[in-house]
Motif scaffolding. Sequence first.
Motif, PDB file in Angstrom:
ATOM      1  N   GLN A  13     -63.444  51.500 -56.174  1.00 20.11           N
ATOM      2  CA  GLN A  13     -63.989  50.368 -55.258  1.00 20.11           C
ATOM      3  C   GLN A  13     -63.129  50.308 -53.976  1.00 20.11           C
ATOM      4  N   SER A  14     -63.762  49.903 -52.778  1.00 22.15           N
ATOM      5  CA  SER A  14     -63.297  49.926 -51.527  1.00 22.15           C
ATOM      6  C   SER A  14     -62.593  48.366 -51.400  1.00 22.15           C
ATOM      7  N   LYS A  15     -61.622  47.993 -52.122  1.00 21.96           N
ATOM      8  CA  LYS A  15     -61.147  46.614 -52.204  1.00 21.96           C
ATOM      9  C   LYS A  15     -60.357  46.418 -51.120  1.00 21.96           C
ATOM     10  N   ARG A  27     -66.867  30.628 -40.117  1.00 19.78           N
ATOM     11  CA  ARG A  27     -67.086  30.676 -38.694  1.00 19.78           C
ATOM     12  C   ARG A  27     -67.764  32.039 -38.384  1.00 19.78           C
ATOM     13  N   TYR A  28     -68.041  32.746 -39.413  1.00 22.82           N
ATOM     14  CA  TYR A  28     -68.552  34.248 -39.026  1.00 22.82           C
ATOM     15  C   TYR A  28     -69.628  34.204 -38.106  1.00 22.82           C
ATOM     16  N   ASP A  29     -70.628  33.697 -38.279  1.00 24.28           N
ATOM     17  CA  ASP A  29     -71.871  33.531 -37.481  1.00 24.28           C
ATOM     18  C   ASP A  29     -71.463  33.092 -36.232  1.00 24.28           C
ATOM     19  N   TRP A  43     -80.010  42.602 -31.568  1.00 27.29           N
ATOM     20  CA  TRP A  43     -79.924  43.788 -32.345  1.00 27.29           C
ATOM     21  C   TRP A  43     -80.392  43.918 -33.561  1.00 27.29           C
ATOM     22  N   ARG A  44     -80.179  42.609 -34.331  1.00 26.84           N
ATOM     23  CA  ARG A  44     -80.539  42.567 -35.686  1.00 26.84           C
ATOM     24  C   ARG A  44     -82.311  42.360 -35.613  1.00 26.84           C
ATOM     25  N   ASP A  45     -82.757  41.684 -34.597  1.00 28.78           N
ATOM     26  CA  ASP A  45     -84.270  42.034 -34.381  1.00 28.78           C
ATOM     27  C   ASP A  45     -84.677  43.342 -34.519  1.00 28.78           C
ATOM     28  N   LEU A  62     -77.926  46.268 -46.789  1.00 28.81           N
ATOM     29  CA  LEU A  62     -76.772  46.626 -47.411  1.00 28.81           C
ATOM     30  C   LEU A  62     -75.388  45.981 -46.883  1.00 28.81           C
ATOM     31  N   GLY A  63     -74.576  45.225 -47.472  1.00 28.42           N
ATOM     32  CA  GLY A  63     -73.505  44.556 -46.721  1.00 28.42           C
ATOM     33  C   GLY A  63     -74.153  43.354 -45.945  1.00 28.42           C
ATOM     34  N   CYS A  64     -74.975  42.793 -46.802  1.00 27.39           N
ATOM     35  CA  CYS A  64     -75.955  41.766 -46.013  1.00 27.39           C
ATOM     36  C   CYS A  64     -74.865  40.474 -45.352  1.00 27.39           C
ATOM     37  N   LEU A  86     -77.414  42.712 -50.249  1.00 16.21           N
ATOM     38  CA  LEU A  86     -76.405  43.180 -51.376  1.00 16.21           C
ATOM     39  C   LEU A  86     -75.084  42.869 -50.633  1.00 16.21           C
ATOM     40  N   ASP A  87     -74.088  42.009 -51.248  1.00 13.37           N
ATOM     41  CA  ASP A  87     -72.698  42.126 -50.667  1.00 13.37           C
ATOM     42  C   ASP A  87     -71.573  42.006 -51.813  1.00 13.37           C
ATOM     43  N   TYR A  88     -70.524  42.461 -51.577  1.00 11.64           N
ATOM     44  CA  TYR A  88     -69.380  42.082 -52.490  1.00 11.64           C
ATOM     45  C   TYR A  88     -68.480  40.966 -52.201  1.00 11.64           C
ATOM     46  N   SER A  89     -69.059  40.151 -51.225  1.00 10.27           N
ATOM     47  CA  SER A  89     -68.133  39.103 -51.062  1.00 10.27           C
ATOM     48  C   SER A  89     -68.875  37.859 -51.383  1.00 10.27           C
ATOM     49  N   ALA A 114     -72.445  42.879 -55.581  1.00  9.77           N
ATOM     50  CA  ALA A 114     -72.249  44.259 -56.136  1.00  9.77           C
ATOM     51  C   ALA A 114     -71.332  45.214 -54.940  1.00  9.77           C
ATOM     52  N   GLU A 115     -70.703  46.068 -55.535  1.00  5.56           N
ATOM     53  CA  GLU A 115     -69.965  46.998 -54.612  1.00  5.56           C
ATOM     54  C   GLU A 115     -70.912  48.031 -54.186  1.00  5.56           C
ATOM     55  N   ALA A 116     -70.763  48.575 -52.968  1.00  8.52           N
ATOM     56  CA  ALA A 116     -71.766  49.624 -52.174  1.00  8.52           C
ATOM     57  C   ALA A 116     -71.475  50.820 -52.667  1.00  8.52           C
ATOM     58  N   ALA A 117     -70.396  51.109 -53.329  1.00  8.15           N
ATOM     59  CA  ALA A 117     -69.984  52.464 -54.093  1.00  8.15           C
ATOM     60  C   ALA A 117     -70.738  52.756 -55.370  1.00  8.15           C
ATOM     61  N   ILE A 131     -78.761  48.395 -42.689  1.00 11.41           N
ATOM     62  CA  ILE A 131     -77.245  48.017 -42.589  1.00 11.41           C
ATOM     63  C   ILE A 131     -77.019  47.609 -41.161  1.00 11.41           C
ATOM     64  N   SER A 132     -76.585  46.289 -41.170  1.00 16.66           N
ATOM     65  CA  SER A 132     -76.329  45.614 -39.945  1.00 16.66           C
ATOM     66  C   SER A 132     -74.824  45.448 -39.851  1.00 16.66           C
ATOM     67  N   PHE A 133     -74.009  45.909 -39.145  1.00 16.59           N
ATOM     68  CA  PHE A 133     -72.826  45.867 -38.923  1.00 16.59           C
ATOM     69  C   PHE A 133     -71.735  46.055 -40.097  1.00 16.59           C
ATOM     70  N   ALA A 134     -72.185  46.811 -41.081  1.00 11.81           N
ATOM     71  CA  ALA A 134     -71.391  47.005 -42.333  1.00 11.81           C
ATOM     72  C   ALA A 134     -71.155  48.394 -42.526  1.00 11.81           C
ATOM     73  N   ARG A 136     -69.801  50.509 -40.412  1.00 14.78           N
ATOM     74  CA  ARG A 136     -68.423  51.057 -40.017  1.00 14.78           C
ATOM     75  C   ARG A 136     -67.319  50.551 -41.360  1.00 14.78           C
ATOM     76  N   ASN A 137     -67.621  49.358 -41.900  1.00 17.95           N
ATOM     77  CA  ASN A 137     -66.699  48.974 -42.990  1.00 17.95           C
ATOM     78  C   ASN A 137     -66.845  50.081 -44.135  1.00 17.95           C
ATOM     79  N   LEU A 138     -67.975  50.730 -44.267  1.00 17.71           N
ATOM     80  CA  LEU A 138     -68.314  51.480 -45.562  1.00 17.71           C
ATOM     81  C   LEU A 138     -67.784  52.932 -45.286  1.00 17.71           C
TER      82      LEU A 138
HETATM   83  C1  LIG Z   1     -69.202  42.808 -40.774  1.00 14.92           C
HETATM   84  S1  LIG Z   1     -70.110  42.019 -41.925  1.00 14.92           S
HETATM   85  C2  LIG Z   1     -71.797  42.125 -41.541  1.00 14.92           C
HETATM   86  C3  LIG Z   1     -72.507  41.264 -42.248  1.00 14.92           C
HETATM   87  C4  LIG Z   1     -74.016  41.227 -41.926  1.00 14.92           C
HETATM   88  N1  LIG Z   1     -74.733  42.430 -42.136  1.00 14.92           N
HETATM   89  C5  LIG Z   1     -74.303  40.757 -40.434  1.00 14.92           C
HETATM   90  O1  LIG Z   1     -75.231  41.532 -39.828  1.00 14.92           O
HETATM   91  O2  LIG Z   1     -73.646  40.077 -39.884  1.00 14.92           O
HETATM   92  C6  LIG Z   1     -69.945  43.346 -43.300  1.00 14.92           C
HETATM   93  C7  LIG Z   1     -70.393  42.878 -44.513  1.00 14.92           C
HETATM   94  O3  LIG Z   1     -70.256  44.085 -45.406  1.00 14.92           O
HETATM   95  C8  LIG Z   1     -69.875  43.584 -46.757  1.00 14.92           C
HETATM   96  N2  LIG Z   1     -69.017  44.900 -47.248  1.00 14.92           N
HETATM   97  C9  LIG Z   1     -68.178  45.475 -46.717  1.00 14.92           C
HETATM   98  N3  LIG Z   1     -67.647  46.628 -47.683  1.00 14.92           N
HETATM   99  C10 LIG Z   1     -68.566  46.439 -48.728  1.00 14.92           C
HETATM  100  C11 LIG Z   1     -68.755  47.043 -50.034  1.00 14.92           C
HETATM  101  N4  LIG Z   1     -68.049  48.192 -50.156  1.00 14.92           N
HETATM  102  N5  LIG Z   1     -69.732  46.737 -50.855  1.00 14.92           N
HETATM  103  C12 LIG Z   1     -70.400  45.722 -50.682  1.00 14.92           C
HETATM  104  N6  LIG Z   1     -70.273  44.992 -49.417  1.00 14.92           N
HETATM  105  C13 LIG Z   1     -69.456  45.425 -48.549  1.00 14.92           C
HETATM  106  C14 LIG Z   1     -68.762  42.475 -46.332  1.00 14.92           C
HETATM  107  O4  LIG Z   1     -68.451  41.671 -47.520  1.00 14.92           O
HETATM  108  C15 LIG Z   1     -69.507  41.976 -45.241  1.00 14.92           C
HETATM  109  O5  LIG Z   1     -70.269  40.989 -45.543  1.00 14.92           O
END
Ligand SMILES: C[S@@+](CC[C@H](N)C(=O)[O-])C[C@H]1O[C@@H](n2cnc3c(N)ncnc32)[C@H](O)[C@@H]1O
Length: 246
Positions: A13-15, A27-29, A43-45, A62-64, A86-89, A114-117, A131-134, A136-138
């Motif tokens: 997992q990408s912990k 305060r994320y939003d 952009w999400r629109d 994914l990574g919602c 789906l999100d792992y947080s 769940a975990e995206a992997a 996938i919006s703004f996730a 890069r994390n993946l």
């Molecule tokens: C920058 S946020 C973007 C959230 C949302 N999609 C948005 O548009 O604001 C990235 C999201 O991806 C989730 N995330 C990152 N890596 C993940 C993984 N491996 N599995 C599931 N969720 C993941 C994070 O928990 C976080 O909620």
Amino acid sequence: VVNGLQEKEQPPQSKPLFGMFNAIPRRYDLINKLVTLGLDKKWRDLAARECLGAGPRHVLDLGCGTGDLAINIIRRARNYVAVTGLDYSPAMLDIANAKAEEAVGRGKITFTHAEAASLPFKNEYFDTVGISFAFRNLTYRNPVVNFHLAEIHRVLARGGRLVVVESSQPQSGFIRWWYHLYLKAYVFPVGWLLSGNRGAYRYLTESASRFFSPDEVRDMLKATGFKEITYRPLLWGAVGLTVATK
Ligand SMILES: C[S@@+](CC[C@H](N)C(=O)[O-])C[C@H]1O[C@@H](n2cnc3c(N)ncnc32)[C@H](O)[C@@H]1O
């Protein structure tokens, strides 16, 4: 790897980023709105519109995070569409659930922890993965990037679409210079001060300034098996909308 993933041993997992995403949602939003001057909504629109483009029945966000893309898709859909976020947080999902209930009604979106992997879905279940703004994390310096990409490909139906809205690299060196300065001098301090989490916003801004170019993303998706990959720059290329077909 793509179709045999379930039979093989569970992927790692990408912990490393997990603690960070579980710590910042309050305060994320607000921070997103401030650092993009409200453009993140637009952009999400665009991404939601692309997600609905081919008339899907099952869509995965994914990574919602706090659920904005999933909510946007449900609001926009003319015909029935089943949306899963789906999100792992768990902290992000708590907010997403509450927001979705208020915005579109209880039970309209299925949120999955769940975990995206290792996605808990059948092969080819979704017509669209958004996938919006996730992304890069993946993908960026993520040790399990190949599992993430293979899983996205596995759960998409043949002919299904992957829609990614993500920070990008402006083509013009001049604009790139200003964009990197804006990340360092504005996004980082605002994110740090409002979230109280210096490490999270250092990671988010540093990874944005070093993230892949549109061509590198295209190559990565091609190597995973995607085709018909299109890219649309937004805000002079600081952000990009990529659509790819399985
Ligand atoms: C920058 S946020 C973007 C959230 C949302 N999609 C948005 O548009 O604001 C990235 C999201 O991806 C989730 N995330 C990152 N890596 C993940 C993984 N491996 N599995 C599931 N969720 C993941 C994070 O928990 C976080 O909620």
